[in-house]
Design an enzyme around this catalytic site. Structure first.
Site, PDB file in Angstrom:
ATOM      1  CB  THR A   1      -1.046   0.099   1.184  1.00 62.38           C
ATOM      2  OG1 THR A   1      -1.541   1.434   1.454  1.00 62.38           O
ATOM      3  CG2 THR A   1      -0.006  -0.148   2.518  1.00 62.38           C
TER       4      THR A   1
ATOM      5  CD  GLU B   1      -2.350   5.460   4.285  1.00 62.60           C
ATOM      6  OE1 GLU B   1      -1.668   5.874   5.447  1.00 62.60           O
ATOM      7  OE2 GLU B   1      -3.141   6.233   3.858  1.00 62.60           O
TER       8      GLU B   1
ATOM      9  CE1 TYR C   1      -4.035  -1.712   5.837  1.00 61.74           C
ATOM     10  CE2 TYR C   1      -2.896   0.461   4.901  1.00 61.74           C
ATOM     11  CZ  TYR C   1      -3.661  -0.821   4.555  1.00 61.74           C
ATOM     12  OH  TYR C   1      -3.831  -1.037   3.293  1.00 61.74           O
TER      13      TYR C   1
ATOM     14  CE  LYS D   1      -1.888  -4.041   3.779  1.00 58.72           C
ATOM     15  NZ  LYS D   1      -2.431  -5.362   2.586  1.00 58.72           N
TER      16      LYS D   1
END
Length: 340
Positions: A123, A125, A147, A151
């Protein structure tokens, strides 16, 4: 006939990927967690074409069993606790699923069918406090949420298994991708659902957090094609999948209301900013500080040049078409009593 195993099959990406693989003649297997009430989510309409296996990303034995049953040639790991806000409330659960869960799936592949090809859903992010604009495969990571951190582990363990065990394992660093099937907890669907409700007189006002956050938004249907293309190459590699365009949340709001025939007039600034319906003068958008993140990701914009050059991938659905599809779908669902 190729066999594919998809984790997170009932989600947005899982459903579009399932449709793509079925069209290509794959036998599709999907992992589901056992619940008291069976919920096929976004694959309800094609559930009879999918072979479901009960398993859990936190239980490696169940994943080994899923690999034995499916004998998958390709494994797409889309399962995740994928809502950033929840990762602060459930950081350990997020880590168990989004980080250790990837290792569990890789171990299952290595144990049962090491020639299977593996796709990991990474991701944007992971870039968090961005070190370079636009972000590409070589940009340093700086995640800003539990998160993003989880990830990043999943991303690096995928690379590590590729280099340690010679597995065909790739990560797709996907920037924000939305669709009509997006969950309502995500800001884009929250916006389009609220626009539909305001248009139909079912809601007075939409409340949002940071309107200045910038994101690179594409459509999930385009992005799952990139996932498939990554597993068709001679050598495994990691790719940024993005549009190379960035827009603020405010711009998304403007575009969504425009699709419903409503023009927004913005007033104030910061937490006191609000949006009025230009035609009626009624306030229909407000800022609510409770939706601010503890650590904000201010700007994301990805450079997909590598994917375009090596995979031949192209984004086909524009930003405006994405927003229009989402708004029209939400108006249709609400107008016909089909809202979920």
């Amino acid at each position: 006939m190729k066999k594919a195993l998809i984790t997170g099959i009932t989600g947005q990406d899982g459903s579009y990927l399932s449709e793509l693989l079925l069209e290509k003649g794959y036998e599709v297997y999907g992992i589901m967690r056992r619940k008291s009430v069976v919920d096929y989510g976004n694959v309800e309409h094609i559930k009879d074409k999918i072979n479901f296996i009960y398993a859990d990303m936190t239980d490696v034995i169940s994943l080994i069993n899923a690999m034995k049953i499916s004998q998958a040639d390709e494994v797409y790991n889309l399962a995740a606790q994928s809502f950033v806000a929840t990762s602060w409330e459930q950081p350990l659960a997020t880590a168990d699923i989004d980080a250790l869960g990837v290792t569990n799936m890789l171990e299952a592949i290595r144990t049962v069918k090491p020639d299977a090809r593996f796709y990991q859903a990474s991701t944007s992010e992971m870039f968090g406090l961005v070190q370079e604009i636009p972000q590409k495969e070589t940009t340093p990571f700086y995640p800003r949420s539990p998160y993003g951190v989880a990830k990043l582990y999943g991303h690096w363990i995928t690379k590590n298994y590729r280099e340690s065990y010679n597995l065909y394992a790739c990560s797709g660093i996907l920037f924000n991708h939305e669709s009509e099937r997006r969950g309502k907890e995500f800001v884009t669907r929250k916006i389009t659902d609220a626009v539909a409700k305001i248009k139909l007189g079912k809601l007075d006002c939409l409340e949002l957090g940071n309107l200045d956050s910038k994101r690179d938004w594409g459509h999930s249907m385009d992005y799952v094609k990139a996932m498939w293309l990554m597993l068709q190459q001679d050598e495994p590699d990691d790719y940024v999948i993005a549009t190379n365009e960035t827009r603020t949340v405010r711009e998304f709001v403007d575009a969504a209301f425009n699709c419903a025939g409503i023009e927004i007039e913005w007033n104030g600034s910061g937490i006191n900013e609000f949006g009025k319906d230009k035609a009626t003068g009624k306030t229909i958008v407000k800022v609510n500080p409770k939706f601010f993140r503890p650590a904000e990701v201010d700007i994301l914009i990805g450079d997909p040049a590598k994917a375009e050059n090596k995979l031949g991938w192209r984004r086909e659905i524009s930003f405006n078409e994405l927003v229009e599809r989402m708004v029209k779908n939400d108006i249709y669902l609400l107008s016909n009593g089909l809202e979920k």
